[in-house]
Each structure stands twice: as C-alpha cells, then as structure tokens.
Design an enzyme around this catalytic site. Structure first.
Site, short mmCIF file in Angstrom:
data_model
loop_
_atom_site.label_atom_id
_atom_site.label_comp_id
_atom_site.label_asym_id
_atom_site.label_seq_id
_atom_site.Cartn_x
_atom_site.Cartn_y
_atom_site.Cartn_z
CE LYS A 157 24.34 50.74 37.63
NZ LYS A 157 24.94 49.72 36.78
N1 PMP Z 1 25.05 43.62 35.95
C1 PMP Z 1 25.90 44.63 36.21
C2 PMP Z 1 27.11 44.34 37.02
C3 PMP Z 1 25.64 45.91 35.71
O1 PMP Z 1 26.48 46.91 35.95
C4 PMP Z 1 24.48 46.12 34.94
C5 PMP Z 1 24.20 47.49 34.37
N2 PMP Z 1 23.47 48.28 35.24
C6 PMP Z 1 23.61 45.05 34.72
C7 PMP Z 1 23.93 43.81 35.24
C8 PMP Z 1 22.32 45.23 33.98
O2 PMP Z 1 21.42 45.96 34.76
P1 PMP Z 1 20.32 46.91 34.11
O3 PMP Z 1 19.59 46.09 33.15
O4 PMP Z 1 19.50 47.37 35.25
O5 PMP Z 1 21.07 48.04 33.45
#
Ligand code: PMP
Length: 308
Positions: A157
């Site tokens: 992220k």
């Molecule tokens: N893909 C992206 C680009 C995201 O920003 C997120 C949100 N964090 C997700 C997938 C899903 O990840 P998570 O389940 O860890 O929130």
C-alpha cells in the site's frame, strides 16, 4: 471523551494540531505507506474488535522496507499505539483506522530515499459502508491498466501508487458505475480499485495470483480461509481472462473498506442472475461474524480494543 485525536510525532493530540509542513517530501512524491484497518463494533458485547491488526502492520512494515521508511516502532508497538488511540477516542461504532508511515523531512528536491527521514502518524474515523449497493455492484472494466511490479510494487500500500486506482475509480463513478475492474498490463484480470476479485464458476472459486499486480489483500486471505475451511470449497489461484468474468456464475470483491461485495453487472452484462450469488453470500455471512468477534473459528483475528 474526545473523539478527534491523532498519534503524531510520537504523541496523542487533537487532530487539528497534527499538521505537516508544505515542504514535506511525502506530500510532493507520494513517498508513504499506509494501511486501512477496520475496528468493528459489537453492540451486544459493547466491544470494538480490530480485525487482523497484526497482519495489517506486517504489510505496512514490508512497505516501509520497500520505501526505506525507518520508523522506530515494531509491529507490536504499532498495535499498542492503535489500541491506546482507540481507547482515548472512545468511539462506540465501526471505525476505519488509518496508519501512515511517510517521508517526513521538509526537503523537496531530493529523490534519494536513503537520505530522507521518516515518521509515523495514525488517525481513525467512524466508518460505515464504503460501497453503497442495493444488493450487487454495477462495475466496468477500466481503461486504466493496473500498475505493474516493474513500475512500482502493486502488492503493497504505497501512497503514490494509489493515483492508479484513483484514476480508475474516478472514471468508473463519473460514468455511473460503482467500481472499476482493472486489468494487468498484459490484459489479465487484476483487481478492483480498492478490492481483490474472485470468480465462481462450476462450484470452484478462482482468484488471480498476487503476481497479477494486485494488493496482497487481507480480506482476500480471509475469504480464502473461510471458503476452504468452513465451506469446503476449492480456491484456485490462476490468471483470469476478462471474458471469464462475463460468463461466471458469481463474481465478488473483497477489501477492508468494501467487505465482501457481489458484482451483479459488468460492462452492462449481467453476471449470474444479477444478484449477490449464493457462494458469495455464504462466505460473507461467516466473514461478517468473524469481523465482529462472533465466529469461534476466527476469534484469533480479532483484538478487543476496549476490554483488553
Ligand atoms: N486492492 C487494493 C488496491 C486495495 O487498496 C485494497 C484495500 N486495502 C485491497 C485490494 C484489499 O485489501 P485488504 O483486504 O487488505 O483491505
């Protein structure tokens, strides 16, 4: 009890006092790593459960190492800071928790990560539904392709990378859709702008491997574990073609903010019967119990924030 507090420069203070200078490196270049964590209010237990907090901070630490962000806190300490801020804020409702590790030096014309100092800040806000839906989402395939690992690593992220998903989400919503589905540079299905993607066909569940430029999602992992161990369904990680989405029985998205959402329409074609599918609903039901500390198999995913 005060509600708008931030952890900033090593202290908890009112959010209005948590201000950065316009010269801050991260503001100019997106040189930061963040997390999105949910705190889920359990009204019967009067408890706030933080979902898979450790895993979120482990992912953030991986991002820190990628961007040479040296922050003086371990995963354990970051969890403690989070619990302390939740207690001080005193919210009794669902929360979105946003830690940010960023290049904090006030130094703009320098592109050498190794020379730029870092800091960590944390805020949290009450947060309900991220994607408004009357049952199933109406999505489009984005004209923007998902950024590739040869450009910037999509599995983490990293703040600057989010311009990619933001362009896709903006394009989709301005055209009247709820969410964008992004393809990899070579045209395979990658993910939504802020969610991972799954396809159900012939009682199997497919999801693209993380190497297809998607974020290593924690909700993705939760859905995989639930499908395998509670529903006995096989999950296959493999590359997925765009046309497979149109022909699937069900397609669903997973994410911390979005939770688990079925896609009913994609590019003006109806997926399955156009509603949230049966398997999606079964996974979602267990997931909803899990995030609020109501499922015995997944108590270890929840940290009690108020009575710990
Ligand atoms: N893909 C992206 C680009 C995201 O920003 C997120 C949100 N964090 C997700 C997938 C899903 O990840 P998570 O389940 O860890 O929130």
């Amino acid at each position: 009890m005060s509600s708008s507090l931030a952890f900033f420069k090593g202290k908890i203070l009112p959010i209005e006092e948590a201000q950065v200078n316009v010269m801050t490196h991260a503001l100019h270049y997106g040189t930061a790593v963040f997390e999105g964590i949910r705190g889920n209010w359990n009204k019967d237990q009067k408890e706030l459960y933080v979902f898979r907090m450790q895993e979120h901070y482990e992912r953030m630490k991986q991002g820190c190492s990628m961007l040479m962000l040296d922050i003086p806190y371990s995963v354990e300490e970051l969890c403690q800071i989070t619990l302390e801020l939740i207690k001080k804020c005193g919210y009794q409702e669902d929360l979105y928790i946003r830690p940010l590790a960023y290049k904090s030096d006030e130094l703009v014309a320098n592109l050498k990560l190794q020379e730029i100092g870092s800091d960590f800040t944390l805020i949290m806000v009450p947060f309900g539904q991220y994607l408004e839906t009357d049952g199933a989402l109406n999505c489009c395939t984005s004209s923007w392709r998902r950024v590739d690992d040869t450009n910037v690593p999509p599995r983490l992220k990293i703040s600057g990378t989010y311009v990619n998903g933001i362009l896709a989400k903006t394009e989709a919503t301005l055209a009247g859709f709820d969410e964008a589905i992004m393809l990899t540079q070579d045209g395979f299905v990658s993910e939504g702008s802020g969610e991972n993607i799954f396809v159900v066909a012939d009682n199997h569940i497919y999801t693209p491997p993380v190497s297809d430029s998607n974020l290593a999602g924690i909700t993705r992992d939760s859905a995989i574990q639930i499908a395998r161990s509670n529903l006995g369904l096989e999950i296959i990680e493999r590359r997925i073609r765009r046309s497979e989405l149109y022909l699937a029985d069900e397609v669903f998205l997973t994410g911390t903010a979005a939770h688990i959402q079925g896609i009913g329409r994609l590019d003006n074609r109806i997926i399955g019967d156009g509603n949230k599918g049966l398997i999606t609903s079964k996974i979602d039901e267990i997931y909803q119990q899990a995030i609020r500390g109501n499922h015995k198999d997944y108590i270890h995913w929840c940290t009690s924030a108020l009575n710990h």
